[in-house]
Design an enzyme around this catalytic site. Structure first.
Site, PDB file in Angstrom:
ATOM      1  N   GLU A   1      -3.974  -5.059   0.665  1.00  0.00           N
ATOM      2  CA  GLU A   1      -4.469  -4.647   1.935  1.00  0.00           C
ATOM      3  C   GLU A   1      -3.125  -3.882   2.552  1.00  0.00           C
ATOM      4  OE1 GLU A   1      -7.078  -5.631   3.715  1.00  0.00           O
ATOM      5  OE2 GLU A   1      -7.663  -7.087   2.218  1.00  0.00           O
TER       6      GLU A   1
ATOM      7  N   CYS B   1      -1.947  -1.783  11.553  1.00  0.00           N
ATOM      8  CA  CYS B   1      -2.354  -0.999  10.417  1.00  0.00           C
ATOM      9  C   CYS B   1      -3.508  -0.106  10.627  1.00  0.00           C
ATOM     10  CB  CYS B   1      -2.719  -2.215   9.247  1.00  0.00           C
ATOM     11  SG  CYS B   1      -3.913  -3.278   9.508  1.00  0.00           S
TER      12      CYS B   1
HETATM   13  P1  NAD Z   1       6.274  -3.576   3.270  1.00  0.00           P
HETATM   14  O1  NAD Z   1       5.196  -3.180   2.311  1.00  0.00           O
HETATM   15  O2  NAD Z   1       7.640  -2.817   3.592  1.00  0.00           O
HETATM   16  O3  NAD Z   1       6.515  -5.018   3.477  1.00  0.00           O
HETATM   17  C1  NAD Z   1       5.552  -6.066   2.977  1.00  0.00           C
HETATM   18  C2  NAD Z   1       6.048  -7.140   2.501  1.00  0.00           C
HETATM   19  O4  NAD Z   1       6.642  -7.045   1.267  1.00  0.00           O
HETATM   20  C3  NAD Z   1       7.368  -7.891   3.248  1.00  0.00           C
HETATM   21  O5  NAD Z   1       7.005  -9.138   3.104  1.00  0.00           O
HETATM   22  C4  NAD Z   1       8.543  -7.501   2.189  1.00  0.00           C
HETATM   23  O6  NAD Z   1       9.652  -8.127   2.149  1.00  0.00           O
HETATM   24  C5  NAD Z   1       7.698  -7.247   0.766  1.00  0.00           C
HETATM   25  N1  NAD Z   1       8.579  -6.659  -0.246  1.00  0.00           N
HETATM   26  C6  NAD Z   1       9.169  -5.387   0.056  1.00  0.00           C
HETATM   27  N2  NAD Z   1       9.310  -4.936  -1.239  1.00  0.00           N
HETATM   28  C7  NAD Z   1       8.906  -5.639  -2.196  1.00  0.00           C
HETATM   29  C8  NAD Z   1       8.762  -5.477  -3.658  1.00  0.00           C
HETATM   30  N3  NAD Z   1       9.189  -4.507  -4.278  1.00  0.00           N
HETATM   31  N4  NAD Z   1       7.661  -6.692  -4.125  1.00  0.00           N
HETATM   32  C9  NAD Z   1       7.073  -7.243  -3.534  1.00  0.00           C
HETATM   33  N5  NAD Z   1       7.439  -7.315  -2.024  1.00  0.00           N
HETATM   34  C10 NAD Z   1       7.933  -6.530  -1.585  1.00  0.00           C
HETATM   35  O7  NAD Z   1       5.196  -3.416   4.862  1.00  0.00           O
HETATM   36  P2  NAD Z   1       5.755  -3.690   6.233  1.00  0.00           P
HETATM   37  O8  NAD Z   1       6.716  -2.609   6.826  1.00  0.00           O
HETATM   38  O9  NAD Z   1       6.075  -5.088   6.466  1.00  0.00           O
HETATM   39  O10 NAD Z   1       4.381  -3.528   6.922  1.00  0.00           O
HETATM   40  C11 NAD Z   1       3.907  -2.347   7.446  1.00  0.00           C
HETATM   41  C12 NAD Z   1       2.846  -1.906   6.592  1.00  0.00           C
HETATM   42  O11 NAD Z   1       1.971  -3.058   6.457  1.00  0.00           O
HETATM   43  C13 NAD Z   1       2.031  -0.777   7.150  1.00  0.00           C
HETATM   44  O12 NAD Z   1       1.919   0.507   6.033  1.00  0.00           O
HETATM   45  C14 NAD Z   1       0.778  -1.290   7.421  1.00  0.00           C
HETATM   46  O13 NAD Z   1      -0.347  -0.308   7.520  1.00  0.00           O
HETATM   47  C15 NAD Z   1       0.595  -2.325   6.599  1.00  0.00           C
HETATM   48  N6  NAD Z   1      -0.298  -3.281   6.980  1.00  0.00           N
HETATM   49  C16 NAD Z   1      -1.544  -3.213   6.432  1.00  0.00           C
HETATM   50  C17 NAD Z   1      -2.756  -4.216   6.824  1.00  0.00           C
HETATM   51  C18 NAD Z   1      -3.868  -4.618   6.290  1.00  0.00           C
HETATM   52  O14 NAD Z   1      -4.622  -5.215   6.652  1.00  0.00           O
HETATM   53  N7  NAD Z   1      -4.366  -3.726   5.557  1.00  0.00           N
HETATM   54  C19 NAD Z   1      -1.693  -5.112   7.921  1.00  0.00           C
HETATM   55  C20 NAD Z   1      -0.918  -4.886   8.436  1.00  0.00           C
HETATM   56  C21 NAD Z   1       0.071  -4.067   8.001  1.00  0.00           C
END
Ligand code: NAD
Length: 490
Positions: A236, A270
């Site tokens: 997502e 998002c």
């Molecule tokens: P992010 O990708 O930076 O982090 C998401 C999660 O992944 C966090 O828990 C983080 O600690 C973890 N993470 C970081 N590096 C990782 C790795 N190498 N392997 C596995 N996990 C890892 O995203 P964010 O800044 O927390 O959230 C914002 C983003 O999320 C935006 O792009 C937004 O559009 C998206 N988002 C999408 C939805 C949806 O439903 N499609 C909903 C909310 C947010």
């Protein structure tokens, strides 16, 4: 190595404060994983009653701790509107868990059918079985909803789950970990907290399914790690979601609806409209109406609890950088700060419209994820559709028009995860619609029945009938076989 796991059951008091170091204790992570994987003390295939009990526990967790969860999220943001958390996190999470309880029996029911014509009178059946252990990785922007939403699907489908919260929401993460320890057994569910290192280690565990919500960039890492274990993923992700205003639609109505969708959670959503495509010549009207809408919704920004903070300094600087870069490349920034307040000390960014933008600017390349709204204009609907289609497929698309044929055109000729017509955001709240992106904005779906199906093994079963004609196809393949195969291959 410092420990950055806060595991349910280990913290006696839910008000425990956060302390999130940035290293991962792989041994502890694996221990939790093994406990859940082996389903210690839990039925491998929970029946309807057991699943209902888990969903009910989750409903209680939410209802009894809604205020504490909202408070925790607000502390993580510095200020996250409590009302926004109630409306955008607690309410939809409750809807999801109640909807699952209501429909669980019909979702679980095997679907019977007849075999294909040549195999009659045999019958078929589609059964839904738990996959086992589901990993859920959560971003910071809606930490409660994006942990609970996927969890509802996992529990309804009879799975155990292990949740990894974001390092940017340590209060919410700590609280959820403690609450899960009170409402669930350690063989059913665990919550871990930590940063990217924990995320990386988490994604490398051999889950039966991984549901990741987060950025497209990290989604790539997650999918790569999951591939090592052939763990199926639901991703997502994010992206730039366009809003197109049709030529027939009142600009001022579109402007206030877009501003509402954009300013919730200060644009850190998002599916927030990322940029607007306006009919040529309507920019000034849009700007006037947007200004008025911001003034009505948020007469004050700085000390207004309704207007949410940017999550941290890094993101605030990222957003300020977009404006700087856009200005330097010729854009015009129209900041809407109704009372002309000084926001420099409060990690709030005033809503801003940005005109004269082009694709060479970072604001038109990255997902904005903040209250900045670029305005582009188009001469024909062809041009607007062409712009959307020449960019990565978005998570959401908004079209404002009451002209049926043009709505049909936009729906047919663009590809996006989901669409709301004449409003923003609301397709995400419909439990009878799948939610998920396409291409760089995501892979797979959940919500309602779709989440149940995604996190179930959909097992195909064929029941041979006592009377059947398969013998006619047994070797040795002689004349009778050739006659029959000619019939089949006609
Ligand atoms: P992010 O990708 O930076 O982090 C998401 C999660 O992944 C966090 O828990 C983080 O600690 C973890 N993470 C970081 N590096 C990782 C790795 N190498 N392997 C596995 N996990 C890892 O995203 P964010 O800044 O927390 O959230 C914002 C983003 O999320 C935006 O792009 C937004 O559009 C998206 N988002 C999408 C939805 C949806 O439903 N499609 C909903 C909310 C947010």
């Amino acid at each position: 190595m410092a420990l950055d796991l806060k595991v349910n059951g280990q913290r006696p008091a839910v008000e425990a404060g956060p302390a999130i170091p940035s290293e991962v204790d792989m041994a502890q992570l694996e221990r939790i994983f093994r406990t859940l994987k082996s389903a210690t003390g839990e039925p491998a295939v929970p029946d309807h009653a057991a699943r209902q009990a888990r969903l009910k526990a989750l409903e209680h967790l939410l209802l009894e701790n809604a205020a504490a969860l909202s408070e925790a999220v607000s502390r993580d943001f510095g200020n996250r509107s409590i009302h926004e958390t109630q409306l955008l996190e607690v309410f939809p999470a409750l809807q999801a868990v109640r909807g699952a309880q209501k429909h669980l029996r019909s979702w679980m029911k095997p679907r019977r059918g007849w075999a294909s014509m040549w195999f009659l009178p045999a019958r078929t059946q589609l059964r839904f079985q738990p996959l086992g252990l589901v990993g859920i990785i959560v971003p910071w922007n809606y930490p409660v909803l994006l942990a609970i939403g996927p969890l509802v699907a996992a529990l309804a489908a009879g799975n155990r789950a292990m949740i990894k919260m974001s390092e940017l929401t340590p209060h919410a993460g700590e609280l959820l970990a403690a609450l899960v320890g009170r409402y669930f057994s350690s063989g059913q569910l665990a919550v871990v907290n930590g940063g990217p290192a924990t995320g990386k280690a988490f994604a490398s565990l051999p889950f039966d399914h991984l549901l990741f919500t987060g950025s497209t960039a990290v989604g790539r890492h997650v999918m790569r790690a999951a591939a090592e274990n052939l763990t199926p993923v639901t991703l997502e992700l994010g992206g730039k979601s366009p809003a197109i205003v049709g030529t027939d639609f009142p600009i001022s109505v579109a402007a206030e609806r877009i501003i509402f969708g954009k300013c919730l959670n200060a644009g850190q959503t998002c599916i927030a409209p990322d940029y607007v495509l306006l009919p040529k010549g309507s920019e000034t009207q849009f700007i006037t109406a947007a200004r008025a809408a911001v003034g009505r919704f948020y007469p004050l920004l700085r000390d207004n609890p309704d207007y949410t903070n940017i999550i941290d300094d890094r993101h605030a600087q990222r957003l300020a950088g977009y404006l700087q870069d856009a200005r330097a490349k010729g854009a015009v920034v129209i900041e809407i700060n109704p009372a002309g307040e000084d926001l420099s000390a409060c990690r709030k960014i005033a809503p801003a419209l940005v005109t004269r933008v082009n694709d060479g600017m970072r604001i038109m390349q990255d997902e904005i994820f903040g209250p900045l709204l670029p305005l582009l204009s188009y001469e024909s609907l062809d041009e607007a559709i062409g712009y959307v289609n020449n960019h990565p497929r978005p998570l959401a698309l908004y079209y404002f028009s009451n002209a049926g044929p043009s709505v049909e055109r936009v729906l047919n000729e663009t590809t996006a995860g989901g669409v709301t017509v004449n409003e923003t955001l609301l397709h995400i709240s419909q439990e009878n619609l799948p939610f998920g992106g396409v291409g760089p904005s995501g892979m797979g779906h959940y919500h309602g029945r779709f989440g149940f199906e995604t996190l179930s093994k959909q097992k195909a079963v064929f029941y041979q009938s006592r009377l059947n004609g398969l013998k006619l196809f047994w070797p040795p393949f002689g004349k009778r076989f050739e006659g029959l195969i000619r019939l089949l291959l006609r």
